[in-house]
Design an enzyme around this catalytic site. Structure first.
Site, PDB file in Angstrom:
ATOM      1  N   SER A 116       4.658  -9.355  -7.888  1.00  0.00           N
ATOM      2  CA  SER A 116       5.131  -8.123  -8.467  1.00  0.00           C
ATOM      3  C   SER A 116       6.450  -8.387  -9.516  1.00  0.00           C
ATOM      4  O   SER A 116       7.207  -9.323  -9.206  1.00  0.00           O
ATOM      5  CB  SER A 116       5.771  -6.994  -7.472  1.00  0.00           C
ATOM      6  OG  SER A 116       6.583  -6.136  -7.919  1.00  0.00           O
ATOM      7  N   TYR A 160      11.434  -5.956   0.283  1.00  0.00           N
ATOM      8  CA  TYR A 160      10.009  -6.353  -0.211  1.00  0.00           C
ATOM      9  C   TYR A 160       9.933  -7.219  -1.298  1.00  0.00           C
ATOM     10  O   TYR A 160       8.973  -8.139  -1.018  1.00  0.00           O
ATOM     11  CB  TYR A 160       9.660  -5.016  -0.632  1.00  0.00           C
ATOM     12  CG  TYR A 160       8.453  -4.835  -1.463  1.00  0.00           C
ATOM     13  CD1 TYR A 160       7.072  -5.329  -0.922  1.00  0.00           C
ATOM     14  CD2 TYR A 160       8.187  -4.528  -2.895  1.00  0.00           C
ATOM     15  CE1 TYR A 160       6.141  -5.452  -1.915  1.00  0.00           C
ATOM     16  CE2 TYR A 160       7.383  -4.755  -3.780  1.00  0.00           C
ATOM     17  CZ  TYR A 160       6.022  -5.110  -3.184  1.00  0.00           C
ATOM     18  OH  TYR A 160       4.918  -5.413  -4.035  1.00  0.00           O
ATOM     19  N   LYS A 212       7.791 -10.992  -1.595  1.00  0.00           N
ATOM     20  CA  LYS A 212       7.292 -11.406  -2.753  1.00  0.00           C
ATOM     21  C   LYS A 212       7.568 -12.853  -3.380  1.00  0.00           C
ATOM     22  O   LYS A 212       6.565 -13.889  -3.692  1.00  0.00           O
ATOM     23  CB  LYS A 212       7.016 -10.477  -3.910  1.00  0.00           C
ATOM     24  CG  LYS A 212       6.143  -9.380  -3.689  1.00  0.00           C
ATOM     25  CD  LYS A 212       4.716  -9.413  -3.486  1.00  0.00           C
ATOM     26  CE  LYS A 212       4.110  -8.159  -2.886  1.00  0.00           C
ATOM     27  NZ  LYS A 212       2.864  -8.613  -2.596  1.00  0.00           N
TER      28      LYS A 212
END
Ligand code: NAD
Ligand code: WQD
Length: 335
Positions: A123, A147, A151
């Site tokens: 992302s 989050y 990643k």
């Protein structure tokens, strides 16, 4: 045979269509924690071809290993993961467990099964607050929430794996803001509960499920004061997965942005959505949302130069396709 983790989800179901349309066979592993098997039934009806499915959690290494062997998998596209930024602040361990540990178990199963080709859904969130724009792949990596850190850690794990064993073929795709839906209107984004992201919220207001949108901040240093993002059509993203699979015919590690290279403001998106849907999208101005940046958009040139990918669909088409899905399925897959 290509194995899709998280293939019943929003982006995964569109990747499944792209792979099936290209004549590839697909098996999906998904624990259905944020999706419905109905999406895969619809994928099959769009493509007229079957999709194998196992309800498996990627943290279950033996179940993943069994699927790799049983289906004769040659490559994995790894989309499974939790993705809500706010929730990750509340439940960081759950995010590290699901995303990081889940990816470790998946990679371990792949290593044992000698399947060494993987495409990972990363992302733009790995960049954190942009120190320059457009964001190219050289930009520093400094995610600002759990989050985003999951990643980044998974990306680092993949880089370490590649450094240790040069046989791996690894593609890391850094998506910007995926929106839209397949043009059939059969599959699309189906958030459970209150949508976090802009497009699904707008679509639910337009269809009458929610009263109004709150625009998080109108005093940003942007032309109209609202946040600017790089919205990219989910079918363009899906095509990027096919491109990178072709590129990974030889061992290596490639990390690319998937974005349009253009920014659109929140107000521009609202206006475009109203124009294509013919519906009003009432909104009110609110405070800035914690953690948001003013502007974020990609430099997509590497994806074009290295694997011949570029986005082809306009903001108008993104909104039109999102609306077709939402208006035909006002309550998502539960209808
Ligand atoms: P989604 O929630 O619709 O799809 C994710 C799928 O993974 C769901 O079907 C869910 O049930 C499944 N899943 C989650 N944890 C699992 C586990 N432990 N085992 C098996 N299955 C599991 O989300 P999406 O928008 O389709 O996102 C797909 C991927 O792309 C995610 O990894 C996400 O982080 C990444 N991504 C999404 C966006 C976005 O804005 N949608 C942007 C950048 C990156
Ligand atoms: C876009 C713009 C909001 C909702 C998130 C994740 C990122 C990535 C993509 C996974 C911002 C504004 C939004 C609303 C609003 N996901 N907005 N009212 O924040 O750019 O990125 O999704 O990897 O990690 O952070 O996307 O759609 O939430 O917001 O005004 O109700 O819309 O403030 O300017 P974002 P978004």
């Amino acid at each position: 045979m290509i194995l899709l983790t998280g293939g019943a989800g929003y982006i995964g179901s569109h990747v499944a269509v792209a792979l099936l349309d290209a004549g590839l066979d697909v098996v999906v592993l998904d624990n259905l924690s944020n999706s419905s098997p109905a999406s895969l039934r619809r994928v099959q009806s769009i493509c007229g071809r079957p999709v194998a499915f196992r309800q498996v959690d990627i943290r279950d290494e033996e179940a993943v290993y069994d699927a790799l062997k049983t289906y004769g998998v040659t490559a994995v596209i790894h989309l499974a993961g939790l993705k809500a930024v706010g929730e990750s602040n509340q439940q960081p361990l759950n995010y590290y467990d699901n995303n990081v540990l889940g990816s470790m178990r998946l990679l371990s199963a792949m290593q044992r099964a000698a399947v060494k080709t993987i495409v990972f859904s990363s992302s733009a969130t790995v960049y954190g607050a942009p120190s320059y724009l457009p964001l190219n792949e050289e930009h520093a990596l400094a995610p600002t929430n759990p989050y985003g850190r999951t990643k980044l850690f998974i990306e680092e794990m993949l880089r370490d794996l590649h450094a240790a064993d040069g046989d791996w073929r690894i593609g890391v795709l850094r998506y910007f803001n995926p929106v839209g839906a397949h043009e059939s209107g059969y599959i699309g984004e189906n958030p459970l509960g209150i949508p976090n992201n802009l497009l699904p919220f707008i679509a639910q207001v337009a269809v009458g499920r929610r009263e109004k949108l709150t625009v998080w901040g109108c005093d940003y240093p942007t032309p109209d004061g609202t946040g600017v993002r790089d919205f990219v059509h989910v079918c363009d993203l899906a095509a990027g997965h096919l491109r990178i699979l072709k590129h990974l015919k030889a061992p290596g590690l490639l990390t690319v942005n998937l974005g349009t290279g253009e920014g659109s403001s929140v107000l521009q998106v609202i206006q475009t959505f109203e124009a294509v849907s013919g519906r009003a999208v009432p909104y009110e101005m609110g405070e800035r949302r914690n953690g948001d940046v003013a502007v974020c958009y990609a430099d997509p040139i590497l994806a074009k130069n290295v694997m011949g990918w570029k986005s082809t669909r306009s903001l108008m088409q993104m909104c039109a396709d999102h609306w077709r899905w939402q208006s035909r399925n006002p309550t998502g897959y539960s209808a």
